[in-house]
Design an enzyme around this catalytic site. Structure first.
Site, short mmCIF file in Angstrom:
data_model
loop_
_atom_site.label_atom_id
_atom_site.label_comp_id
_atom_site.label_asym_id
_atom_site.label_seq_id
_atom_site.Cartn_x
_atom_site.Cartn_y
_atom_site.Cartn_z
CB VAL A 81 -0.95 0.00 1.22
CG1 VAL A 81 -1.95 1.12 1.11
CG2 VAL A 81 -1.68 -1.33 1.33
CB ILE A 82 3.70 2.41 2.15
CG1 ILE A 82 2.92 2.45 3.48
CG2 ILE A 82 4.72 3.54 2.08
CD1 ILE A 82 3.78 2.44 4.73
N GLY A 98 6.55 -3.06 4.89
CA GLY A 98 5.73 -3.40 6.05
C GLY A 98 6.16 -2.66 7.30
CG ASP A 106 -0.55 0.34 13.13
OD1 ASP A 106 -1.75 0.15 12.85
OD2 ASP A 106 0.22 1.02 12.43
CB ALA A 158 -6.13 5.31 10.94
CG HIS A 195 -29.28 8.79 -11.58
ND1 HIS A 195 -28.40 7.91 -12.17
CD2 HIS A 195 -29.70 9.64 -12.55
CE1 HIS A 195 -28.31 8.19 -13.47
NE2 HIS A 195 -29.09 9.24 -13.72
P1 NAD Z 1 2.45 -3.90 3.04
O1 NAD Z 1 2.47 -5.12 3.86
O2 NAD Z 1 1.15 -3.35 2.53
O3 NAD Z 1 3.37 -4.09 1.74
C1 NAD Z 1 4.72 -4.46 1.80
C2 NAD Z 1 5.09 -5.12 0.49
O4 NAD Z 1 6.49 -5.31 0.46
C3 NAD Z 1 4.44 -6.49 0.28
O5 NAD Z 1 3.79 -6.50 -0.96
C4 NAD Z 1 5.62 -7.45 0.34
O6 NAD Z 1 5.46 -8.58 -0.48
C5 NAD Z 1 6.76 -6.57 -0.14
N1 NAD Z 1 8.10 -6.97 0.30
C6 NAD Z 1 8.45 -7.42 1.54
N2 NAD Z 1 9.79 -7.62 1.57
C7 NAD Z 1 10.27 -7.30 0.36
C8 NAD Z 1 11.59 -7.28 -0.24
N3 NAD Z 1 12.68 -7.61 0.47
N4 NAD Z 1 11.71 -6.89 -1.54
C9 NAD Z 1 10.61 -6.51 -2.25
N5 NAD Z 1 9.37 -6.52 -1.74
C10 NAD Z 1 9.20 -6.89 -0.45
O7 NAD Z 1 3.24 -2.80 3.91
P2 NAD Z 1 3.42 -1.25 3.66
O8 NAD Z 1 3.07 -0.88 2.27
O9 NAD Z 1 4.79 -0.96 4.15
O10 NAD Z 1 2.34 -0.61 4.64
C11 NAD Z 1 2.44 -0.81 6.07
C12 NAD Z 1 1.08 -0.78 6.71
O11 NAD Z 1 0.51 0.52 6.60
C13 NAD Z 1 0.12 -1.75 6.05
O12 NAD Z 1 -0.55 -2.48 7.05
C14 NAD Z 1 -0.83 -0.86 5.31
O13 NAD Z 1 -2.14 -1.40 5.23
C15 NAD Z 1 -0.81 0.43 6.11
N6 NAD Z 1 -1.11 1.56 5.22
C16 NAD Z 1 -2.39 1.76 4.84
C17 NAD Z 1 -2.70 2.76 3.94
C18 NAD Z 1 -4.12 2.97 3.50
O14 NAD Z 1 -5.02 2.47 4.16
N7 NAD Z 1 -4.37 3.66 2.42
C19 NAD Z 1 -1.69 3.54 3.40
C20 NAD Z 1 -0.38 3.30 3.80
C21 NAD Z 1 -0.10 2.30 4.71
#
Ligand code: NAD
Length: 447
Positions: free
Chosen positions: A183-184, A262, A301, A309, A436
């Site tokens: 997501v980030i 993550g 978290d 959130a 609508h």
């Molecule tokens: P995430 O878990 O969503 O994504 C991390 C990604 O990194 C995964 O797809 C994973 O497969 C990949 N990955 C892991 N190790 C890797 C590596 N060594 N090389 C390449 N890819 C790798 O985590 P995030 O994007 O860091 O977000 C953290 C948290 O914050 C999540 O729980 C997310 O839901 C939350 N968040 C939510 C929103 C929203 O609601 N819009 C926005 C930002 C963050």
């Protein structure tokens, strides 16, 4: 003074709990070492959405010809976007401060640490800024921190950013590699791409956004690849050297490398709670956000449940309800938590996916409709089809999941959550009238 509730952490979980318990007439103390609002407000949801909105204005201005508008010499000022972001955040933080003040909640600015259990765990003590505080109940809302994977060359590398660094940077990078297509990663890919920065996304899994519906993700993937974002999947980063990233034996180079793989629960200050039960590095909680220790709750978290959130604030409501012995006790409908990814187009979903239904052996009927079935979508989303998918229980016709891609699906996913949360069946949902012309009508068209 002894408090009814001591809360560590002033993010969405902490400030919601503080406001709720104070409103109920309880003495509450909340400790926050940085600014109120936590990650979401200060270095997460709100600042990213502020910058993304600025980027979208620029993108729309430079892609308006399809709507019959031609704008020349369109420029953006990233410093102005950053300034606006800071003002938005500042106003919201002030709003939380005012709300807590109104409820006469004590807010202490400092890093609190829990003391060993007092009186056999019947009460809890905390130390902050050299002062000691006592409370009947303790709530841990310490959030999470960016995970730094053990990749050689990542530590002390000046080219490496985490999301907080990226948000704080005064200038745009000349080029960027984003490690992690979650997501980030995808939200920052959107921001930088829309502002003209060359972007490469490196994702270890076979797909970006691996937790979402693959058909929905495919639409985003195709659009982003066509637009020129370099997206590499099934690609594992092996090492970093300044802006050089070695992955699957190839070397990619950019000015900056954003690592977004993550987040991990933040357990700092909790060392004295040596008996607290953890699960996969996060605090284990029951349905009412209680930990295994007496009168100790955890929300947000730090529980590692779903790092969003809106989950944090709902957990806080449930936990305070339990603490106040409200009847009936509330629970969290974890099966109906909406989530949004602020890409362009947006992705929004709630409930189970087709794949999850299969893994749970739930027979389902899958309904699919392009968003173009909505007149408003057609009027505003030139050249895009979007998709809405509905997962319906094949036996009782209740709606189990809805997954959409297309703007502005973030704004109507709450209606879908309502249906999933309340177990609406297709015939029941058919009786709901949608205004609508709105894109939300897709939720009616698909029935
Ligand atoms: P995430 O878990 O969503 O994504 C991390 C990604 O990194 C995964 O797809 C994973 O497969 C990949 N990955 C892991 N190790 C890797 C590596 N060594 N090389 C390449 N890819 C790798 O985590 P995030 O994007 O860091 O977000 C953290 C948290 O914050 C999540 O729980 C997310 O839901 C939350 N968040 C939510 C929103 C929203 O609601 N819009 C926005 C930002 C963050």
């Amino acid at each position: 003074m002894k408090y009814f509730l001591a809360i560590i952490g002033g993010g969405p979980a902490g400030y919601t709990a503080a406001e709720r318990a104070s409103k109920a007439g309880k003495d509450v103390v909340l400790f926050e070492q940085n600014a109120l609002g936590g990650t979401c407000l200060n270095v997460g949801c709100i600042p990213t959405k502020s910058l993304l909105y600025g980027a979208k204005q620029y993108y729309n201005a430079t892609h308006a010809a399809k709507y019959g508008v031609t704008a020349e010499n369109v420029v953006f000022d990233y410093a102005a976007m950053q300034k606006r972001k800071t003002i938005v955040v500042r106003k919201l933080v002030a709003g939380i401060k005012a709300r807590l003040n109104n409820e006469h909640c004590t807010v202490v600015n400092g890093a609190a640490s829990v003391l060993p259990p007092l009186r056999g765990g019947a009460e809890w003590g905390l130390e902050c800024n050299g002062e000691t505080y006592e409370a009947e109940n303790l709530m841990i809302c310490t959030g999470s921190t960016n995970f730094v994977p053990p990749i050689p060359g990542i530590k002390d590398n000046p080219a490496v950013w985490d999301s907080t660094d990226a948000l704080a940077a005064a200038e745009l990078p000349k080029s960027i590699i984003i490690v992690g297509g979650g997501v980030i990663g995808m939200e920052f890919a959107t921001l930088y791409h829309e502002l003209g920065v060359p972007v490469t996304v490196i994702e270890a899994m076979p797909t970006i956004l691996p937790n979402l519906d693959p058909e929905v993700v495919q639409i985003l993937l195709e659009k982003y690849k066509k637009a020129g974002i370099n997206i590499l999947t099934s690609t594992k980063v092996e090492s970093l050297d300044d802006g050089k990233v070695t992955a699957n034996g190839e070397v990619y180079e950019a000015e900056k490398v954003l690592v977004s793989v993550g987040r991990r629960a933040n357990l700092q200050g909790l060392e004295a709670l040596s008996d607290i039960e953890l699960e996969r590095g996060a605090i284990k909680i029951d349905d009412f956000c209680k930990t295994n220790l007496p009168n100790v709750y955890a929300c947000g978290d730090v529980t590692g449940k779903i790092m969003l959130a809106h989950v944090a604030s709902r957990q806080a409501e449930v936990a305070v309800g339990r603490m106040l012995k409200e009847i009936p006790l509330q629970r969290i409908a974890y099966n109906a938590i909406p989530s949004v990814v602020y890409t362009n187009p947006e992705i929004a979903s709630v409930g189970i996916t087709e794949a999850q239904a299969e893994s749970m052996s739930i027979p389902v009927e899958v309904r699919k409709l392009p968003m173009t079935f909505s007149g408003r979508f057609m009027a505003e989303n030139e050249g895009e089809t979007g998709l809405c998918k509905m997962i319906v229980d094949a036996k009782n016709h209740s709606i189990l999941g809805i997954h959409c891609i297309g703007n502005p699906c973030s704004e109507f996913i709450a209606a879908a959550s309502f249906a999933v949360r309340n177990g609406y069946t297709v015939p029941e949902m058919q009786q709901v009238v949608f205004p609508h012309p709105t894109v939300s009508e897709i939720l009616h068209e698909i029935l």
